[in-house]
Design a protein around this motif. Structure first.
Motif, short mmCIF file in Angstrom:
data_model
loop_
_atom_site.label_atom_id
_atom_site.label_comp_id
_atom_site.label_asym_id
_atom_site.label_seq_id
_atom_site.Cartn_x
_atom_site.Cartn_y
_atom_site.Cartn_z
N TYR A 228 9.87 1.16 16.65
CA TYR A 228 11.30 1.23 16.34
C TYR A 228 11.67 2.65 15.88
CZ TYR A 228 15.76 0.37 13.99
OH TYR A 228 17.07 0.44 13.58
N CYS A 233 15.55 4.34 16.45
CA CYS A 233 15.90 4.42 15.03
C CYS A 233 17.42 4.33 14.86
CB CYS A 233 15.36 5.72 14.45
SG CYS A 233 15.51 5.83 12.66
N GLN A 234 17.84 3.65 13.80
CA GLN A 234 19.25 3.48 13.43
C GLN A 234 20.01 2.54 14.38
OE1 GLN A 234 20.28 4.67 10.52
NE2 GLN A 234 18.29 5.68 10.24
N LYS A 235 19.31 1.83 15.25
CA LYS A 235 19.97 0.86 16.13
C LYS A 235 19.71 -0.55 15.63
CE LYS A 235 19.84 3.62 20.37
NZ LYS A 235 19.42 3.66 21.80
N ARG A 236 20.67 -1.44 15.89
CA ARG A 236 20.52 -2.83 15.45
C ARG A 236 19.56 -3.57 16.37
NH1 ARG A 236 26.83 -3.83 14.24
NH2 ARG A 236 26.92 -2.05 15.65
N CYS A 237 18.59 -4.20 15.76
CA CYS A 237 17.45 -4.75 16.49
C CYS A 237 17.21 -6.20 16.05
CB CYS A 237 16.21 -3.90 16.24
SG CYS A 237 14.67 -4.58 16.90
N ILE A 259 14.07 0.83 6.10
CA ILE A 259 15.00 0.25 7.07
C ILE A 259 15.44 -1.12 6.55
CG2 ILE A 259 15.32 -0.49 9.46
CD1 ILE A 259 12.99 1.42 10.17
N PHE A 280 24.70 -8.27 9.49
CA PHE A 280 24.15 -7.65 10.70
C PHE A 280 25.27 -7.17 11.61
CE2 PHE A 280 22.48 -7.92 15.05
CZ PHE A 280 21.37 -7.10 14.94
N GLY A 283 26.77 -3.96 10.39
CA GLY A 283 25.90 -2.81 10.39
C GLY A 283 25.18 -2.56 9.09
N GLU A 284 25.37 -3.43 8.09
CA GLU A 284 24.66 -3.26 6.83
C GLU A 284 23.18 -3.56 6.99
OE1 GLU A 284 26.58 -5.68 3.96
OE2 GLU A 284 28.59 -4.86 4.33
N THR A 285 22.86 -4.54 7.82
CA THR A 285 21.47 -4.88 8.15
C THR A 285 21.16 -4.37 9.54
OG1 THR A 285 21.52 -6.85 6.75
CG2 THR A 285 19.80 -6.74 8.42
N GLN A 286 20.07 -3.65 9.69
CA GLN A 286 19.72 -3.05 10.97
C GLN A 286 18.75 -3.90 11.78
OE1 GLN A 286 18.38 0.75 9.28
NE2 GLN A 286 20.01 1.75 10.43
#
Length: 539
Positions: A228, A233-237, A259, A280, A283-286
């Motif tokens: 990741y 990185c920094q993308k919602r997964c 993260i 999620f 965007g608070e939870t990645q």
């Protein structure tokens, strides 16, 4: 509400035509993200406008509320809900029911839904379960429509025991090409499961206990976080894990790396689950780690990365997991991090699959069905060519050229080299001129000397002893006829046949291209983008 897409209207028309043929139960197969809820909501509206009652069966709470919201937008009227700890409003013509709640109340005779004209089953690949079959027995005269993205079961049983016809929607490739789904890239690090030896099969899939015992959760968590950070990185997964312990270990490792990640499962309280999903989406939870919770009906377009940490043998489960990340993203591609080797084992989402009521089958079209139209077109074109081409009846055994092979796994494409016409002509030319050595140019020859004078060979060592005897060399005799024009070189019979075969292949190619453009003229201007081929990176 927006209008129906063309393929949604097409499947609705096909469903009505199948019902008119006397077939009561129909299974509709449409890919994840193609608008299945929108499609069956339009059918429910048609029945409701004719004062007929509709019952929708779902097996999860999230699916129930999503379907209720869409139905109320289409119908522009309230929809009843049948669920535990919820008051029933049976006067509404459309009812959304939880399968677990409805089967209990029907068995206890605590509910009377009246004359149901249409029963819609969401996620219909589960409709052969005893609870679904028990509910359907209470509505023997109702039409049945099952909707699923993957008409396939783990146990290998077909759906023909319940459904009488299968209606298939568009393919994933078509939806991606038209922009209704996001394209994707697959990166496959080293698989957690290099071999399947010692893993038991339970219900058509890998045994979860054996997988958890074979694969160390700390190793899985470390590889997942490293991949990741390196690629997304920094993308919602969304991470799909083997079991609860693996999911929690991955979430903890993500948090230790700085993260924001959360674990969610079926035992999470509904309020907490809703709060986690809202964080999620905001965007608070990645990263969200789960176990088979988001495989069905989880509609979150914000998902940018799918991380597969759960090996599976189920095509249905595999496609459901991949489908979570294919919602449109404004032209951006989704990323699939496949640590489990599922894409290499089962293929990608764009692979061609043949769905039937008996399950997933592999069918190869009959060669005659493809050759006969081509032969007729070639005969038609041959008659129009003047003068007519005389084809020899002698059968020629041409060399078997290697065929081009494309792996189902999209990003690990492997091609055999297929020679072009120019390369074949070059090879034939080399073979032709290698048989006879060409004459040396006159300008490069040695100067004439008397025949009785000694000559030194250009290939000998000029620093040899003076008393070394050098044999005399006769000067080349070149006639004026040979100097004026090069000798004629004749092709061998095999080379003539090969050259004729190449010319015939070029003619055939031009004819087929003309036929294709005549039969299928382009409808719109497309910009051809070269396909990038990426190989899995090893970690």
């Amino acid at each position: 509400m927006s209008e129906l897409r063309d393929y949604q209207q097409r499947v609705i028309d096909e469903i009505y035509a199948t019902w008119q043929q006397g077939k009561r139960a129909i299974l509709l197969a449409m890919p994840t993200g193609s608008g299945k809820t929108r499609t069956f909501s339009e059918l429910a509206k048609d029945f409701c406008d004719r004062d007929r009652r509709v019952l929708l069966l779902v097996h999860r709470e999230e699916l129930l509320w999503q379907a209720k919201k869409t139905l109320e937008k289409i119908l522009r009227s309230p929809v009843g809900v049948i669920k535990a700890d919820r008051p029933m409003q049976l006067e509404y013509p459309v009812q959304c029911a939880s399968v677990q709640t409805l089967v209990k109340r029907l068995e206890k005779q605590e509910i009377d839904l009246g004359a149901i004209a249409l029963v819609i089953i969401d996620e219909a690949h589960l409709s052969l379960a005893p609870s679904y079959l028990s509910i359907l027995r209470y509505f023997p005269k109702a039409l049945i429509l099952g909707v699923t993205a993957t008409p396939s079961r783990l146990d290998g049983r077909g759906f023909d025991r319940l459904y009488e016809a299968l209606v298939i929607g568009p393919s994933v490739s078509e939806l991606i090409w038209r922009g209704f789904l996001a394209d994707y890239e697959v990166l496959a690090p080293e698989s957690f499961l290099p071999t399947e030896e010692g893993i038991r099969i339970a219900g058509g899939d890998f045994n979860s206990a054996d997988l958890a015992e074979r694969i160390d959760r700390r190793y899985v968590a470390g590889c997942a976080v490293d991949a990741y950070l390196h690629h997304s990185c920094q993308k919602r997964c969304v991470v799909f894990a083997i079991n609860l312990d693996h999911s929690k270990a991955i979430a903890e490792r993500y948090c230790a790396a700085g993260i924001v990640a959360e674990h969610i499962d079926g035992e999470t309280a509904p309020k907490d689950r809703q709060a986690i999903l809202e964080r999620f989406r905001a965007g608070e939870t990645q990263v969200l780690c789960n176990v088979n919770l988001f495989t069905e009906g989880f509609d979150v377009p914000e998902i940018e990365v799918i991380q597969l940490c759960r090996p599976t043998k189920s095509v249905a489960l595999h496609l459901q997991m991949l489908g979570r990340g294919l919602r449109p993203k404004g032209g951006r591609k989704a990323l699939i991090l496949d640590h489990a080797g599922n894409c290499l084992r089962l293929g990608g989402a764009k692979a061609d699959r043949c769905w039937t009521l008996q399950g997933l089958t592999e069918s190869i079209p009959a060669p005659e069905a493809l050759i006969n139209p081509i032969e007729e077109a070639i005969e038609f074109m041959a008659e129009a060519i003047e003068p007519p081409i005389a084809f020899s009846k002698t059968q020629i055994d041409l060399p078997n050229l290697p065929k081009r092979r494309v792996e189902i796994y999209e990003t690990d494409v492997d091609f055999f080299h297929l020679p072009t016409h120019t390369e074949l002509e070059t090879q034939l030319a080399h073979q032709t001129y290698s048989q006879s050595q060409p004459a040396r140019p006159i300008s490069s020859r040695s100067p004439r000397v008397p025949s009785d004078a000694p000559q030194s060979s250009p290939h000998r060592d000029r620093r040899s002893a003076p008393n070394r005897q050098i044999p005399p060399q006769a000067s080349p005799q070149v006639s004026s006829k040979r100097r004026s024009s090069p000798p004629k070189r004749h092709l061998s019979p095999l080379q003539q046949v090969s050259k004729a075969a190449i010319e015939l292949a070029e003619r055939m190619e031009n004819i087929l291209v003309w036929i294709w453009r005549s039969w299928f003229p382009p409808k719109r201007k497309r910009v051809e983008i070269p396909r990038r081929s990426k190989r899995p990176q090893s970690f």
